[in-house]
Design a protein around this motif. Structure first.
Motif, PDB file in Angstrom:
ATOM      1  N   ASP A 211       0.834  -1.208   0.000  1.00 42.31           N
ATOM      2  CA  ASP A 211       0.000   0.000   0.000  1.00 42.31           C
ATOM      3  C   ASP A 211       0.866   1.255   0.000  1.00 42.31           C
ATOM      4  N   ASN A 212       1.952   1.238   0.759  1.00 39.98           N
ATOM      5  CA  ASN A 212       2.819   2.409   0.862  1.00 39.98           C
ATOM      6  C   ASN A 212       3.807   2.424  -0.303  1.00 39.98           C
ATOM      7  N   GLN A 213       3.296   2.774  -1.478  1.00 40.23           N
ATOM      8  CA  GLN A 213       4.128   2.811  -2.674  1.00 40.23           C
ATOM      9  C   GLN A 213       5.187   3.907  -2.546  1.00 40.23           C
ATOM     10  N   ILE A 214       6.415   3.583  -2.940  1.00 38.39           N
ATOM     11  CA  ILE A 214       7.506   4.553  -2.810  1.00 38.39           C
ATOM     12  C   ILE A 214       7.237   5.806  -3.635  1.00 38.39           C
ATOM     13  N   ASP A 215       6.744   5.639  -4.859  1.00 39.42           N
ATOM     14  CA  ASP A 215       6.492   6.819  -5.695  1.00 39.42           C
ATOM     15  C   ASP A 215       5.474   7.750  -5.049  1.00 39.42           C
ATOM     16  N   GLN A 216       4.452   7.167  -4.409  1.00 33.61           N
ATOM     17  CA  GLN A 216       3.450   8.002  -3.753  1.00 33.61           C
ATOM     18  C   GLN A 216       4.030   8.664  -2.504  1.00 33.61           C
ATOM     19  N   LEU A 217       4.871   7.918  -1.778  1.00 27.87           N
ATOM     20  CA  LEU A 217       5.568   8.492  -0.629  1.00 27.87           C
ATOM     21  C   LEU A 217       6.411   9.693  -1.069  1.00 27.87           C
ATOM     22  N   VAL A 218       7.161   9.527  -2.141  1.00 25.49           N
ATOM     23  CA  VAL A 218       8.015  10.609  -2.647  1.00 25.49           C
ATOM     24  C   VAL A 218       7.179  11.819  -3.040  1.00 25.49           C
ATOM     25  N   GLU A 219       6.063  11.555  -3.717  1.00 22.33           N
ATOM     26  CA  GLU A 219       5.210  12.662  -4.172  1.00 22.33           C
ATOM     27  C   GLU A 219       4.571  13.393  -2.991  1.00 22.33           C
ATOM     28  N   GLU A 220       3.982  12.658  -2.059  1.00 30.33           N
ATOM     29  CA  GLU A 220       3.279  13.297  -0.941  1.00 30.33           C
ATOM     30  C   GLU A 220       4.234  14.054  -0.030  1.00 30.33           C
ATOM     31  N   GLU A 221       5.438  13.541   0.128  1.00 28.26           N
ATOM     32  CA  GLU A 221       6.406  14.191   1.015  1.00 28.26           C
ATOM     33  C   GLU A 221       7.310  15.182   0.278  1.00 28.26           C
ATOM     34  N   ARG A 222       7.021  15.391  -1.010  1.00 26.91           N
ATOM     35  CA  ARG A 222       7.759  16.367  -1.813  1.00 26.91           C
ATOM     36  C   ARG A 222       9.273  16.097  -1.767  1.00 26.91           C
ATOM     37  N   LEU A 223       9.595  14.826  -1.891  1.00 30.65           N
ATOM     38  CA  LEU A 223      10.996  14.422  -1.970  1.00 30.65           C
ATOM     39  C   LEU A 223      11.426  14.420  -3.428  1.00 30.65           C
ATOM     40  N   GLU A 224      12.714  14.452  -3.662  1.00 31.69           N
ATOM     41  CA  GLU A 224      13.232  14.405  -5.026  1.00 31.69           C
ATOM     42  C   GLU A 224      14.242  13.278  -5.141  1.00 31.69           C
ATOM     43  N   LEU A 225      13.929  12.302  -5.992  1.00 31.09           N
ATOM     44  CA  LEU A 225      14.871  11.214  -6.238  1.00 31.09           C
ATOM     45  C   LEU A 225      16.064  11.747  -7.022  1.00 31.09           C
ATOM     46  N   GLY A 226      17.237  11.250  -6.683  1.00 31.62           N
ATOM     47  CA  GLY A 226      18.464  11.692  -7.332  1.00 31.62           C
ATOM     48  C   GLY A 226      19.633  10.903  -6.790  1.00 31.62           C
ATOM     49  N   GLU A 227      20.830  11.459  -6.876  1.00 30.41           N
ATOM     50  CA  GLU A 227      22.014  10.740  -6.422  1.00 30.41           C
ATOM     51  C   GLU A 227      21.969  10.420  -4.934  1.00 30.41           C
ATOM     52  N   ASP A 228      21.427  11.333  -4.142  1.00 29.65           N
ATOM     53  CA  ASP A 228      21.434  11.163  -2.689  1.00 29.65           C
ATOM     54  C   ASP A 228      20.142  10.571  -2.134  1.00 29.65           C
ATOM     55  N   LEU A 229      19.151  10.363  -2.978  1.00 31.22           N
ATOM     56  CA  LEU A 229      17.903   9.701  -2.565  1.00 31.22           C
ATOM     57  C   LEU A 229      17.464   8.806  -3.711  1.00 31.22           C
ATOM     58  N   GLN A 230      17.588   7.495  -3.502  1.00 35.11           N
ATOM     59  CA  GLN A 230      17.269   6.542  -4.557  1.00 35.11           C
ATOM     60  C   GLN A 230      16.290   5.502  -4.050  1.00 35.11           C
ATOM     61  N   LYS A 231      15.682   4.790  -4.978  1.00 37.61           N
ATOM     62  CA  LYS A 231      14.728   3.744  -4.609  1.00 37.61           C
ATOM     63  C   LYS A 231      15.145   2.416  -5.199  1.00 37.61           C
ATOM     64  N   LEU A 232      14.736   1.351  -4.508  1.00 45.69           N
ATOM     65  CA  LEU A 232      15.007  -0.023  -4.950  1.00 45.69           C
ATOM     66  C   LEU A 232      13.749  -0.837  -4.674  1.00 45.69           C
ATOM     67  N   VAL A 233      13.192  -1.472  -5.705  1.00 43.23           N
ATOM     68  CA  VAL A 233      11.966  -2.257  -5.570  1.00 43.23           C
ATOM     69  C   VAL A 233      12.301  -3.727  -5.801  1.00 43.23           C
ATOM     70  N   ILE A 234      12.090  -4.549  -4.799  1.00 43.09           N
ATOM     71  CA  ILE A 234      12.537  -5.942  -4.812  1.00 43.09           C
ATOM     72  C   ILE A 234      11.925  -6.741  -5.957  1.00 43.09           C
ATOM     73  N   GLN A 235      10.613  -6.600  -6.158  1.00 37.38           N
ATOM     74  CA  GLN A 235       9.943  -7.381  -7.191  1.00 37.38           C
ATOM     75  C   GLN A 235      10.399  -6.996  -8.585  1.00 37.38           C
ATOM     76  N   GLU A 236      10.836  -5.747  -8.768  1.00 40.83           N
ATOM     77  CA  GLU A 236      11.325  -5.300 -10.076  1.00 40.83           C
ATOM     78  C   GLU A 236      12.793  -5.662 -10.286  1.00 40.83           C
ATOM     79  N   THR A 237      13.527  -5.834  -9.195  1.00 39.67           N
ATOM     80  CA  THR A 237      14.973  -6.044  -9.286  1.00 39.67           C
ATOM     81  C   THR A 237      15.331  -7.506  -9.461  1.00 39.67           C
ATOM     82  N   GLY A 238      14.416  -8.417  -9.088  1.00 44.30           N
ATOM     83  CA  GLY A 238      14.686  -9.834  -9.293  1.00 44.30           C
ATOM     84  C   GLY A 238      14.722 -10.663  -8.032  1.00 44.30           C
TER      85      GLY A 238
END
Length: 512
Positions: A211-238
């Protein structure tokens, strides 16, 4: 100033109090010096002795404030505790802004400094960690395995100046509806940690279907993904192994960046200190808490920020904060929190009074009213300038209050999410605690416990009880320890490795 002569058996904290605190174990028949009174019963160290006869229903005071009612007649010299003193709902007044203090601010040229990390947003870090945060319980193992790789000194050796890789996991993130109070609080907490100045970089690890999708977390908390903030999704990574390998690579890249950060002198106004007390005893409100309050006054005079929390632990002594509320709006926010907690705890067997733990009671605290009286002392004497919800970003300087439960890890987690870059934690029973990425200074309330648990305690505040040391001297020592710790001096809890398992976001509504 509190100065206690060793020949005293008990200490009356304010003239007119019906009780005094035992400074050592007292046997029945022993003189309750300096009073012309004999102990009618055994009285354990830190517990209360009646200084005059009390009838059922009499209000009992400590420091001039009501802490409970006599539930049976009590003879002079008797032990006063759970068997003869009971809880009554808060008897504190709720007048607002009636005892405001004149704000004292040091000139910029007079401000003490510490060596901190100035981040891009201007906030100041006291540590230089890389964090691995989880969106959901299901990604906890992967996050921990990534961080565990860097526990090996050889793995961290190529990155001088980095304090370590910290995995902070939790037990939520799924079966929690969007828009619910729990989901909002979880995302606010994770967002606060993701942007915390004690982290040079953060990796967000998710499963993929939560339920707590990372993209939604980033959007609601006004975070910016980049070099110093990255995401890793287990089901997508293998899967697990592939995600751990990829996560280690991503963290290594962040460590390359983190090692370039350098400490630089910054004014003490850059400190944001979370105030905690746990494993309290009867001396918490006599030694460590008021001494911390002196340090807080010093911090506020420097333009810094202190966060007082644990809403159930101000109940019954809220008048001491409301009188110092900087405005009616601030005072009414605090009253609103207390009213919410009254409703929230009404179905508990003991309501608010369930807060003092068995250890608190063994240490001499009888009711929540008595515990609150000591807990508020951590906040010093300056005005209360704002009240925040749990985990909200603290954006004002001075003494502020943040709503939280009385459970220390959960409360400190909210403070760090709000921006605390240091924790000052008082304890009388000997709480073992850390709160990475923020270092935690442990303040012992009595010398006996400090000697017994010296490996866990940073400062012995019991010296106020068994020497001629002044409260001002002790407060200055605590403030100096804040600056030294903020500059990189490791605390006892850091040396022992505390701080990862204590991450505990607060969840209010039931999981579905």
């Amino acid at each position: 100033m509190v100065v206690v002569q060793l020949k005293k058996a008990v200490l009356q904290l304010k003239a007119g109090d019906e009780v005094a605190v035992a400074l050592r174990d007292i046997r029945a028949g022993e003189a309750l010096l300096p009073f012309d009174l004999l102990a009618a019963t055994d009285i354990p160290f830190g517990h209360k002795a009646a200084l005059r006869p009390l009838t059922r229903g009499d209000v009992i005071h400590r420091l001039g404030q009501p802490i409970g009612l006599a539930t049976v007649p009590i003879v002079a010299g008797a032990h006063v505790h759970l068997h003869n003193m009971g809880f009554e709902r808060s008897m504190a007044g709720r007048a607002i802004a009636t005892r405001l203090s004149n704000a004292v601010r040091l000139a910029q040229s007079e401000l003490p400094t510490f060596d901190g990390y100035v981040r891009q947003d201007g906030r100041v870090g006291t540590r230089n960690h890389v964090g691995v945060l989880t969106s959901v319980n299901c990604s906890a193992l992967v996050a921990s395995m990534i961080a565990d790789h860097f526990r090996n000194p050889a793995a961290l050796a190529p990155y001088p100046g980095v304090d370590g890789v910290v995995a902070l996991t939790h037990k939520s993130g799924c079966s929690v509806a969007d828009g619910s109070r729990s989901m909002n609080m979880l995302r606010r907490t994770l967002g606060g940690y993701a942007r915390h100045p004690n982290f040079s970089g953060v990796l967000l690890v998710g499963l993929g279907c939560e339920d707590n999708q990372i993209d939604q977390l980033v959007e609601e908390e006004r975070l910016e993904l980049g070099e110093d903030l990255q995401k890793l999704v287990i089901q997508e990574t293998g899967g697990t192994r592939a995600s751990v390998r990829r996560g280690i690579e991503m963290v290594e890249a962040m460590l390359e960046s983190a090692t370039k950060a350098e400490r630089q002198p910054v004014p003490a106004s850059g400190l944001v200190v979370g105030l905690q007390c746990g494993g309290s005893d009867s001396f918490s409100g006599i030694s460590a808490n008021p001494a911390l309050g002196v340090a807080v006054d010093r911090l506020v005079a420097c333009g810094g920020t202190a966060i007082l929390s644990e809403t159930p632990e101000i109940y019954g002594a809220e008048n001491l904060l409301l009188e110092r509320a900087a405005s009616r709006e601030v005072g009414e926010k605090l009253i609103g929190l207390l009213e919410w907690w009254e409703e929230y705890t009404k179905d508990e067997p003991q309501g608010f009074d369930n807060n003092p733990s068995p250890g608190n009671k063994a240490g001499g605290l009888t009711t929540i009213l008595e515990k609150s009286l000591g807990a508020i002392a951590k906040g010093g004497t300056t005005n209360l300038v704002e009240v925040y919800g749990y985990g909200q970003r603290v954006d004002k300087c001075g003494l502020v209050f943040m709503d939280s439960p009385g459970f220390d890890p959960m409360s400190a987690t909210g403070q760090v999410a709000g921006g605390a870059n240091l924790i000052a934690f008082t304890t009388g029973r000997g709480s073992c605690f850390g709160c990475r990425p923020a270092p935690s200074i442990k303040l012992a309330t009595n010398s006996e416990m400090f000697a017994r648990m010296e490996d866990d305690m940073d400062i012995n505040c019991g010296t106020i009880l068994d020497s001629d040391r002044s409260m001002e001297e002790l407060g200055e020592e605590i403030f100096s320890a804040m600056l030294a710790t903020a500059s990189g001096k490791p605390t006892k809890s850091e040396l022992l490795g505390y701080g990862q398992d204590e991450f505990a976001p607060w969840h209010v509504n039931a999981w579905l």
